[in-house]
Enzyme design. Structure first.
Site, PDB file in Angstrom:
ATOM      1  N   CYS A   8      20.385 -62.784 -29.977  1.00  0.00           N
ATOM      2  CA  CYS A   8      19.813 -63.174 -31.302  1.00  0.00           C
ATOM      3  C   CYS A   8      21.069 -63.336 -32.377  1.00  0.00           C
ATOM      4  CB  CYS A   8      18.529 -62.629 -31.512  1.00  0.00           C
ATOM      5  SG  CYS A   8      18.053 -63.624 -33.370  1.00  0.00           S
ATOM      6  N   CYS A  40      18.742 -58.524 -38.098  1.00  0.00           N
ATOM      7  CA  CYS A  40      17.559 -57.650 -38.291  1.00  0.00           C
ATOM      8  C   CYS A  40      17.960 -56.241 -37.896  1.00  0.00           C
ATOM      9  CB  CYS A  40      16.408 -58.021 -37.781  1.00  0.00           C
ATOM     10  SG  CYS A  40      16.038 -59.954 -37.767  1.00  0.00           S
ATOM     11  N   CYS A  91      16.042 -54.591 -34.999  1.00  0.00           N
ATOM     12  CA  CYS A  91      15.819 -55.427 -33.741  1.00  0.00           C
ATOM     13  C   CYS A  91      16.705 -54.926 -32.466  1.00  0.00           C
ATOM     14  CB  CYS A  91      15.763 -56.744 -33.925  1.00  0.00           C
ATOM     15  SG  CYS A  91      15.172 -57.819 -32.619  1.00  0.00           S
ATOM     16  N   CYS A 110       0.779 -63.897 -27.027  1.00  0.00           N
ATOM     17  CA  CYS A 110       1.684 -64.194 -28.016  1.00  0.00           C
ATOM     18  C   CYS A 110       3.129 -64.199 -27.391  1.00  0.00           C
ATOM     19  CB  CYS A 110       1.903 -63.067 -29.051  1.00  0.00           C
ATOM     20  SG  CYS A 110       0.149 -62.685 -29.688  1.00  0.00           S
ATOM     21  N   CYS A 143      -0.335 -67.872 -29.527  1.00  0.00           N
ATOM     22  CA  CYS A 143       0.446 -67.615 -30.604  1.00  0.00           C
ATOM     23  C   CYS A 143       2.156 -67.598 -30.126  1.00  0.00           C
ATOM     24  CB  CYS A 143       0.255 -66.258 -31.271  1.00  0.00           C
ATOM     25  SG  CYS A 143       1.225 -65.802 -32.746  1.00  0.00           S
ATOM     26  N   CYS A 170       0.310 -66.160 -39.054  1.00  0.00           N
ATOM     27  CA  CYS A 170       0.231 -64.687 -38.729  1.00  0.00           C
ATOM     28  C   CYS A 170       1.761 -64.297 -39.289  1.00  0.00           C
ATOM     29  CB  CYS A 170       0.626 -64.527 -37.189  1.00  0.00           C
ATOM     30  SG  CYS A 170       0.643 -62.950 -36.720  1.00  0.00           S
ATOM     31  N   ARG A 196      -3.667 -56.376 -37.844  1.00  0.00           N
ATOM     32  CA  ARG A 196      -3.169 -55.746 -36.462  1.00  0.00           C
ATOM     33  C   ARG A 196      -2.517 -54.527 -36.640  1.00  0.00           C
ATOM     34  NH1 ARG A 196      -5.376 -60.506 -33.422  1.00  0.00           N
ATOM     35  NH2 ARG A 196      -5.080 -62.521 -34.870  1.00  0.00           N
TER      36      ARG A 196
HETATM   37  N1  SAM Z   1      12.870 -64.117 -33.663  1.00  0.00           N
HETATM   38  C1  SAM Z   1      11.548 -64.349 -34.303  1.00  0.00           C
HETATM   39  C2  SAM Z   1      11.694 -63.746 -35.679  1.00  0.00           C
HETATM   40  O1  SAM Z   1      12.236 -63.055 -36.176  1.00  0.00           O
HETATM   41  O2  SAM Z   1      10.756 -64.324 -36.289  1.00  0.00           O
HETATM   42  C3  SAM Z   1      10.673 -63.682 -33.609  1.00  0.00           C
HETATM   43  C4  SAM Z   1      10.717 -62.584 -32.656  1.00  0.00           C
HETATM   44  S1  SAM Z   1      10.606 -60.989 -33.628  1.00  0.00           S
HETATM   45  C5  SAM Z   1      11.235 -59.772 -32.215  1.00  0.00           C
HETATM   46  C6  SAM Z   1       9.177 -60.676 -34.270  1.00  0.00           C
HETATM   47  C7  SAM Z   1       8.669 -59.769 -35.219  1.00  0.00           C
HETATM   48  O3  SAM Z   1       8.588 -58.268 -34.480  1.00  0.00           O
HETATM   49  C8  SAM Z   1       9.569 -59.226 -36.175  1.00  0.00           C
HETATM   50  O4  SAM Z   1       9.659 -60.090 -37.524  1.00  0.00           O
HETATM   51  C9  SAM Z   1       9.614 -57.847 -36.850  1.00  0.00           C
HETATM   52  O5  SAM Z   1       8.475 -57.761 -37.637  1.00  0.00           O
HETATM   53  C10 SAM Z   1       8.838 -57.226 -35.455  1.00  0.00           C
HETATM   54  N2  SAM Z   1       9.937 -56.282 -34.967  1.00  0.00           N
HETATM   55  C11 SAM Z   1      11.012 -56.698 -34.240  1.00  0.00           C
HETATM   56  N3  SAM Z   1      11.568 -55.173 -34.008  1.00  0.00           N
HETATM   57  C12 SAM Z   1      10.761 -54.544 -34.291  1.00  0.00           C
HETATM   58  C13 SAM Z   1      10.804 -53.022 -34.128  1.00  0.00           C
HETATM   59  N4  SAM Z   1      11.607 -52.335 -33.533  1.00  0.00           N
HETATM   60  N5  SAM Z   1       9.762 -52.343 -34.954  1.00  0.00           N
HETATM   61  C14 SAM Z   1       8.762 -52.896 -35.300  1.00  0.00           C
HETATM   62  N6  SAM Z   1       8.447 -54.199 -35.220  1.00  0.00           N
HETATM   63  C15 SAM Z   1       9.510 -55.154 -34.763  1.00  0.00           C
HETATM   64 FE1  SF4 Z   2      16.221 -62.441 -34.159  1.00  0.00          FE
HETATM   65 FE2  SF4 Z   2      15.369 -59.896 -33.591  1.00  0.00          FE
HETATM   66 FE3  SF4 Z   2      15.686 -60.720 -36.277  1.00  0.00          FE
HETATM   67 FE4  SF4 Z   2      13.989 -61.996 -34.463  1.00  0.00          FE
HETATM   68  S1  SF4 Z   2      13.474 -59.817 -35.381  1.00  0.00           S
HETATM   69  S2  SF4 Z   2      15.296 -63.144 -35.749  1.00  0.00           S
HETATM   70  S3  SF4 Z   2      14.829 -61.582 -32.362  1.00  0.00           S
HETATM   71  S4  SF4 Z   2      17.150 -60.155 -34.581  1.00  0.00           S
END
Ligand code: SAM
Ligand code: SF4
Ligand code: DTB
Length: 328
Positions: A59, A63, A66, A103, A135, A195, A267
């Site tokens: 990606c 973040c 992530c 989801c 979802c 959500c 949740r």
């Molecule tokens: N890329 C899309 C986005 O960011 O909207 C969808 C996937 S992203 C993995 C969905 C959500 O999962 C993120 O917004 C974050 O809040 C949560 N998330 C991701 N990695 C995480 C982690 N290591 N611990 C807790 N929550 C996490």
């Molecule tokens: Fe990409 Fe992870 Fe951020 Fe979603 S949470 S936008 S998958 S880097």
């Protein structure tokens, strides 16, 4: 501070009001949250959802939490978009495990056009045909894409604000808070339920949690679904070595979300592997009424069927049965 005022559905909570709820004596806070919970939801019942990563890794966003960001070396294997059949067989397994919501997550900055998106639409139709809520969380959307997802029968779109506007820049630099709010508005306009939640345990202070809760409750209508994630520390990400959170802060966040957003599903999302059964019980008492089932979230571990079977037995909790989401 003393009594917590909970009357009515509001969108204009001040940070001071949120602070006085959040910092009330724990037992007072949890009691009030449970009272609100019982006015709007069935006690002793939780909804089971199951996640599937339909497109993994690589990606472009940064973040800091992530595993899937291309900016960090987390050892995660990238995977292209799954086939419709792979996805629907996972959805059938999810249904057999008692989930009523499926989801699908993709590591995209924004939804691509063309064949990949058409495939996602087919997945959504297939999940709905199984009688489950569907979802998706796919990143940023255009109006047309939101409309197409709505037409395909998508029940909900997940798009988290993650934290307060002030702390956001410490966690993500490749997009803005306003980008998130814009996508959420598109989802709402298309008639898909929202959500939207966040993450605790990223090194934020309480004020950042108040700020997140204020933003979530300011959405009008409230998000139908509010995931509260405890950070899963992923080695190789900037937050891989983050100090563990005092878990009562998670309980306070859930209880405050329940009081501010009485009708929403709250949740208890990522992070249950780090919680004892007793701490999870406290989260349910504080108003959480849904969990992710199965042994994997998107890329990280989750308790799984045996552990959750024991947990639900021990607490006398039952999973919500279908029919899922009548009216959504
Ligand atoms: N890329 C899309 C986005 O960011 O909207 C969808 C996937 S992203 C993995 C969905 C959500 O999962 C993120 O917004 C974050 O809040 C949560 N998330 C991701 N990695 C995480 C982690 N290591 N611990 C807790 N929550 C996490
Ligand atoms: Fe990409 Fe992870 Fe951020 Fe979603 S949470 S936008 S998958 S880097
Ligand atoms: C949400 O708020 N939590 C889920 C769902 N929305 C998509 C995702 C949690 C992901 C946890 C980290 C992982 O497994 O990669």
């Amino acid at each position: 501070m003393g009594t917590i005022t909970t009357a009515g559905t509001r969108h204009d909570w001040t940070l001071e009001e949120i602070e006085s709820i959040y910092t009330a004596p724990l037992l007072e806070l949890v009691f009030q949250a449970q009272q609100v919970h019982r006015e709007h939801h069935r006690p002793n019942e939780v909804q089971g959802c199951i996640l599937l990563s339909i497109k993994t890794g690589g990606c472009p966003e940064d973040c800091a939490y992530c595993s899937q960001s291309a900016h960090y070396h987390t050892g995660l294997e990238r995977e292209e978009l799954l086939s419709v059949e792979e996805t629907l067989s996972a959805a059938r397994r999810a249904r057999a495990q008692g989930a009523t919501r499926f989801c699908m997550g993709a590591a995209w900055r924004s939804v691509p056009r063309g064949a990949a998106f058409d495939r996602v639409l087919e997945m959504v139709r297939g999940v709905r045909d199984l009688g489950m809520e569907a979802c998706c969380t796919l990143g940023m959307l255009t109006d047309d894409q939101a409309e197409a997802l709505a037409q395909a029968g998508l029940s909900a779109y997940n798009h988290n604000l993650d934290t307060s506007p002030e702390f956001y820049g410490e966690i993500i630099t490749t997009r803005t808070y306003q980008d998130r709010l814009d996508t959420l508005a598109r989802v709402r306009r298309a008639g898909i339920t929202v959500c939207c939640g966040g993450i605790v345990g990223m090194g934020e202070d309480r004020a950042a949690r108040y700020g997140l809760l204020q933003q979530l409750a300011a959405l009008d209508p409230h998000p139908e679904s509010v995931p509260v994630n405890l950070l899963m520390r992923v080695a190789g990400t900037p937050l891989g070595e983050q100090a563990p959170l005092d878990l009562l802060e998670l309980v306070r966040t859930i209880a405050t979300a329940r009081i501010l957003m009485p009708s929403s599903m709250v949740r208890l999302s990522a992070g249950r592997v780090s919680l004892s059964e007793e701490t999870q019980a406290l989260c349910f008492l504080a108003g959480a009424n849904s969990v992710f089932l199965g042994d994997k979230l998107l890329t990280t571990p989750n308790p799984g069927q045996d552990a959750d079977g024991r947990l639900f037995d021990r607490l006398g909790l039952r999973l919500t049965h279908g029919p899922a989401d009548a009216g959504h």
